[in-house]
Design a protein around this motif. Structure first.
Motif, PDB file in Angstrom:
ATOM      1  N   LYS A 153      -4.982  18.197   5.382  1.00 57.27           N
ATOM      2  CA  LYS A 153      -4.339  17.674   4.058  1.00 57.27           C
ATOM      3  C   LYS A 153      -3.171  17.277   4.227  1.00 57.27           C
ATOM      4  O   LYS A 153      -2.483  16.040   3.396  1.00 57.27           O
ATOM      5  CB  LYS A 153      -4.297  19.612   3.669  1.00 57.27           C
ATOM      6  N   ILE A 154      -2.367  17.488   5.321  1.00 60.52           N
ATOM      7  CA  ILE A 154      -1.450  16.639   5.863  1.00 60.52           C
ATOM      8  C   ILE A 154      -1.328  15.547   5.781  1.00 60.52           C
ATOM      9  O   ILE A 154      -1.064  14.602   6.091  1.00 60.52           O
ATOM     10  CB  ILE A 154      -0.668  17.992   6.683  1.00 60.52           C
ATOM     11  N   GLY A 155      -3.159  15.328   6.915  1.00 61.36           N
ATOM     12  CA  GLY A 155      -2.696  14.145   7.778  1.00 61.36           C
ATOM     13  C   GLY A 155      -3.233  12.976   6.643  1.00 61.36           C
ATOM     14  O   GLY A 155      -3.078  12.128   6.304  1.00 61.36           O
ATOM     15  N   ALA A 156      -4.260  13.745   5.588  1.00 62.90           N
ATOM     16  CA  ALA A 156      -4.511  12.928   4.218  1.00 62.90           C
ATOM     17  C   ALA A 156      -3.057  12.394   3.678  1.00 62.90           C
ATOM     18  O   ALA A 156      -2.821  11.536   2.989  1.00 62.90           O
ATOM     19  CB  ALA A 156      -5.190  13.351   2.807  1.00 62.90           C
ATOM     20  N   ALA A 157      -2.403  13.249   3.174  1.00 60.39           N
ATOM     21  CA  ALA A 157      -0.912  13.328   2.791  1.00 60.39           C
ATOM     22  C   ALA A 157      -0.011  12.115   3.324  1.00 60.39           C
ATOM     23  O   ALA A 157       0.382  11.109   2.507  1.00 60.39           O
ATOM     24  CB  ALA A 157      -0.196  14.461   2.649  1.00 60.39           C
ATOM     25  N   LEU A 158      -0.197  11.967   4.245  1.00 63.76           N
ATOM     26  CA  LEU A 158       0.409  11.259   5.758  1.00 63.76           C
ATOM     27  C   LEU A 158      -0.179   9.969   5.481  1.00 63.76           C
ATOM     28  O   LEU A 158       0.487   8.147   5.589  1.00 63.76           O
ATOM     29  CB  LEU A 158       0.740  11.490   7.312  1.00 63.76           C
ATOM     30  N   THR A 159      -1.674   9.408   5.324  1.00 61.79           N
ATOM     31  CA  THR A 159      -2.590   8.119   5.071  1.00 61.79           C
ATOM     32  C   THR A 159      -1.729   7.517   4.221  1.00 61.79           C
ATOM     33  O   THR A 159      -1.566   6.306   3.965  1.00 61.79           O
ATOM     34  CB  THR A 159      -3.577   8.572   5.209  1.00 61.79           C
ATOM     35  N   VAL A 160      -2.020   8.472   2.857  1.00 59.44           N
ATOM     36  CA  VAL A 160      -1.667   7.781   1.461  1.00 59.44           C
ATOM     37  C   VAL A 160      -0.654   6.937   1.676  1.00 59.44           C
ATOM     38  O   VAL A 160       0.037   6.316   1.193  1.00 59.44           O
ATOM     39  CB  VAL A 160      -2.127   8.649   0.329  1.00 59.44           C
ATOM     40  N   ALA A 161       0.710   8.274   2.446  1.00 55.86           N
ATOM     41  CA  ALA A 161       1.957   8.245   2.433  1.00 55.86           C
ATOM     42  C   ALA A 161       2.454   5.943   2.406  1.00 55.86           C
ATOM     43  O   ALA A 161       2.874   5.307   2.343  1.00 55.86           O
ATOM     44  CB  ALA A 161       2.644   9.166   2.743  1.00 55.86           C
ATOM     45  N   ALA A 162       1.610   6.384   3.738  1.00 61.18           N
ATOM     46  CA  ALA A 162       1.538   5.324   5.093  1.00 61.18           C
ATOM     47  C   ALA A 162       0.787   4.217   3.860  1.00 61.18           C
ATOM     48  O   ALA A 162       1.494   2.937   4.214  1.00 61.18           O
ATOM     49  CB  ALA A 162       0.663   5.547   6.498  1.00 61.18           C
ATOM     50  N   ALA A 163      -0.063   4.026   3.665  1.00 60.67           N
ATOM     51  CA  ALA A 163      -0.328   3.130   2.729  1.00 60.67           C
ATOM     52  C   ALA A 163       0.196   2.490   1.781  1.00 60.67           C
ATOM     53  O   ALA A 163       0.438   1.056   1.861  1.00 60.67           O
ATOM     54  CB  ALA A 163      -1.917   3.454   2.425  1.00 60.67           C
ATOM     55  N   VAL A 164       0.767   3.702   0.759  1.00 62.46           N
ATOM     56  CA  VAL A 164       1.516   3.199  -0.163  1.00 62.46           C
ATOM     57  C   VAL A 164       3.286   2.112   0.454  1.00 62.46           C
ATOM     58  O   VAL A 164       3.441   1.656  -0.081  1.00 62.46           O
ATOM     59  CB  VAL A 164       2.000   4.631  -0.957  1.00 62.46           C
ATOM     60  N   VAL A 165       3.553   3.251   1.797  1.00 64.72           N
ATOM     61  CA  VAL A 165       4.317   2.202   2.086  1.00 64.72           C
ATOM     62  C   VAL A 165       4.078   0.845   2.193  1.00 64.72           C
ATOM     63  O   VAL A 165       4.887  -0.145   2.671  1.00 64.72           O
ATOM     64  CB  VAL A 165       5.661   3.116   3.582  1.00 64.72           C
ATOM     65  N   ALA A 166       2.643   0.734   3.495  1.00 66.24           N
ATOM     66  CA  ALA A 166       2.989  -0.288   3.779  1.00 66.24           C
ATOM     67  C   ALA A 166       2.404  -1.410   2.868  1.00 66.24           C
ATOM     68  O   ALA A 166       2.900  -2.482   3.109  1.00 66.24           O
ATOM     69  CB  ALA A 166       1.554  -0.293   4.373  1.00 66.24           C
ATOM     70  N   GLY A 167       1.972  -1.158   1.802  1.00 61.61           N
ATOM     71  CA  GLY A 167       1.673  -1.687   0.218  1.00 61.61           C
ATOM     72  C   GLY A 167       3.341  -2.584  -0.546  1.00 61.61           C
ATOM     73  O   GLY A 167       3.181  -3.142  -0.896  1.00 61.61           O
ATOM     74  N   ALA A 168       3.736  -1.109  -0.560  1.00 66.57           N
ATOM     75  CA  ALA A 168       5.442  -1.211  -1.056  1.00 66.57           C
ATOM     76  C   ALA A 168       5.886  -2.738  -0.187  1.00 66.57           C
ATOM     77  O   ALA A 168       6.351  -3.691  -0.913  1.00 66.57           O
ATOM     78  CB  ALA A 168       6.400  -0.320  -1.106  1.00 66.57           C
ATOM     79  N   ALA A 169       5.571  -2.483   1.076  1.00 65.65           N
ATOM     80  CA  ALA A 169       6.375  -3.532   1.829  1.00 65.65           C
ATOM     81  C   ALA A 169       5.899  -5.030   2.074  1.00 65.65           C
ATOM     82  O   ALA A 169       6.257  -6.308   2.072  1.00 65.65           O
ATOM     83  CB  ALA A 169       6.360  -3.023   3.740  1.00 65.65           C
ATOM     84  N   ALA A 170       4.179  -4.622   1.766  1.00 65.50           N
ATOM     85  CA  ALA A 170       3.787  -6.507   1.675  1.00 65.50           C
ATOM     86  C   ALA A 170       3.599  -6.611   0.815  1.00 65.50           C
ATOM     87  O   ALA A 170       4.215  -8.052   0.606  1.00 65.50           O
ATOM     88  CB  ALA A 170       2.357  -6.001   1.626  1.00 65.50           C
ATOM     89  N   TYR A 171       3.836  -6.047  -0.900  1.00 61.82           N
ATOM     90  CA  TYR A 171       4.214  -6.530  -2.020  1.00 61.82           C
ATOM     91  C   TYR A 171       6.297  -7.467  -2.070  1.00 61.82           C
ATOM     92  O   TYR A 171       6.043  -7.639  -2.499  1.00 61.82           O
ATOM     93  CB  TYR A 171       4.416  -5.688  -2.988  1.00 61.82           C
ATOM     94  N   ARG A 172       6.691  -5.801  -1.227  1.00 62.04           N
ATOM     95  CA  ARG A 172       8.153  -6.818  -0.587  1.00 62.04           C
ATOM     96  C   ARG A 172       8.377  -7.919  -0.431  1.00 62.04           C
ATOM     97  O   ARG A 172       9.280  -8.937  -0.775  1.00 62.04           O
ATOM     98  CB  ARG A 172       8.634  -5.329  -0.681  1.00 62.04           C
ATOM     99  N   SER A 173       7.977  -7.912   0.786  1.00 63.09           N
ATOM    100  CA  SER A 173       7.355 -10.045   1.493  1.00 63.09           C
ATOM    101  C   SER A 173       6.749 -10.481   0.364  1.00 63.09           C
ATOM    102  O   SER A 173       7.642 -11.714   0.625  1.00 63.09           O
ATOM    103  CB  SER A 173       6.987  -9.009   2.627  1.00 63.09           C
ATOM    104  N   HIS A 174       5.996 -10.383  -0.524  1.00 65.68           N
ATOM    105  CA  HIS A 174       5.298 -11.325  -0.750  1.00 65.68           C
ATOM    106  C   HIS A 174       6.876 -11.595  -1.521  1.00 65.68           C
ATOM    107  O   HIS A 174       6.435 -13.074  -1.986  1.00 65.68           O
ATOM    108  CB  HIS A 174       4.498 -10.388  -1.426  1.00 65.68           C
ATOM    109  N   VAL A 175       7.288 -10.328  -2.628  1.00 67.25           N
ATOM    110  CA  VAL A 175       8.050 -10.897  -3.270  1.00 67.25           C
ATOM    111  C   VAL A 175       9.527 -12.044  -2.910  1.00 67.25           C
ATOM    112  O   VAL A 175       9.056 -13.155  -3.918  1.00 67.25           O
ATOM    113  CB  VAL A 175       8.764  -9.845  -4.135  1.00 67.25           C
ATOM    114  N   TRP A 176       9.369 -11.801  -1.218  1.00 70.76           N
ATOM    115  CA  TRP A 176      10.629 -12.171  -0.839  1.00 70.76           C
ATOM    116  C   TRP A 176      10.246 -13.769  -0.195  1.00 70.76           C
ATOM    117  O   TRP A 176      10.979 -14.452  -0.794  1.00 70.76           O
ATOM    118  CB  TRP A 176      10.868 -11.438   0.279  1.00 70.76           C
ATOM    119  N   HIS A 177       8.880 -13.721   0.074  1.00 72.29           N
ATOM    120  CA  HIS A 177       8.689 -15.186   0.709  1.00 72.29           C
ATOM    121  C   HIS A 177       8.909 -16.214  -1.077  1.00 72.29           C
ATOM    122  O   HIS A 177       9.211 -17.302  -0.967  1.00 72.29           O
ATOM    123  CB  HIS A 177       7.398 -15.218   1.328  1.00 72.29           C
ATOM    124  N   VAL A 178       8.234 -15.085  -1.900  1.00 70.74           N
ATOM    125  CA  VAL A 178       8.541 -16.668  -2.946  1.00 70.74           C
ATOM    126  C   VAL A 178       9.790 -17.108  -3.335  1.00 70.74           C
ATOM    127  O   VAL A 178       9.204 -18.092  -4.254  1.00 70.74           O
ATOM    128  CB  VAL A 178       6.741 -15.298  -4.372  1.00 70.74           C
TER     129      VAL A 178
END
Length: 163
Positions: free
Chosen positions: A12-37
């Motif tokens: 459960k903890i591993g799954a929660a961390l994986t989901v959290a990491a995916a959300v953080v990575a997605g947010a970072a990618a989106y932020r990077s994309h918006v910043w580059h635009v």
């Protein structure tokens, strides 16, 4: 489906961390994309403004160069008009050795006759051709510089640039 109680806590903890990491990575990618635009947009706007400023400055420089060419032509014309009679006098006048150069009057090589003043110049009073040529060139160069200065000064006074 497996009940949630059957899944171990570590999973459960591993799954929660994986989901959290995916959300953080997605947010970072989106932020990077918006910043580059935004950055790319800002760079293109800046490049366009720079190009407009450069073109405006080139146009202004071309107009200024044209104005300066006209001014230079007027100054050169005034200088040449002033210099023409002076150059004629310099070219036709013979250079003589004066008392100031020779520390006293030059003595002629033979006795002068009383025939009159219409004879050729006595050789003892004239300088050699090479000295005369160099002296004329120097005198003409000085007169050109002085005429240029006077023409520039007249332009400055005529256009009210004198403080």
């Amino acid at each position: 489906m497996i009940p949630l109680a059957a899944v171990s806590t570590a999973w459960k903890i591993g799954a929660a961390l994986t989901v959290a990491a995916a959300v953080v990575a997605g947010a970072a990618a989106y932020r990077s994309h918006v910043w580059h635009v935004g950055y790319d947009s800002a760079v293109s706007v800046r490049a366009e403004l720079d190009l407009r400023a450069t073109l405006a400055r080139q146009k202004e420089n071309a107009m200024l160069a044209s104005k300066q060419t006209t001014i230079n032509a007027g100054i050169t014309k005034a200088k040449n008009e002033e210099l023409a009679p002076v150059a004629t006098v310099i070219a036709t006048r013979r250079v003589r050795v004066g008392d100031a150069i020779c520390s006293g009057p030059a003595t002629p090589t033979k006795a002068e006759s009383a025939s009159g003043g219409n004879r050729a110049d006595p050789p003892g009073r004239l300088v050699s051709e090479s000295v005369e040529r160099d002296f004329r060139a120097l005198t003409l160069a000085v007169e050109q510089d002085l005429a240029t200065g006077r023409a520039c000064q007249a332009f400055i006074e005529r256009h009210g640039l004198v403080p």
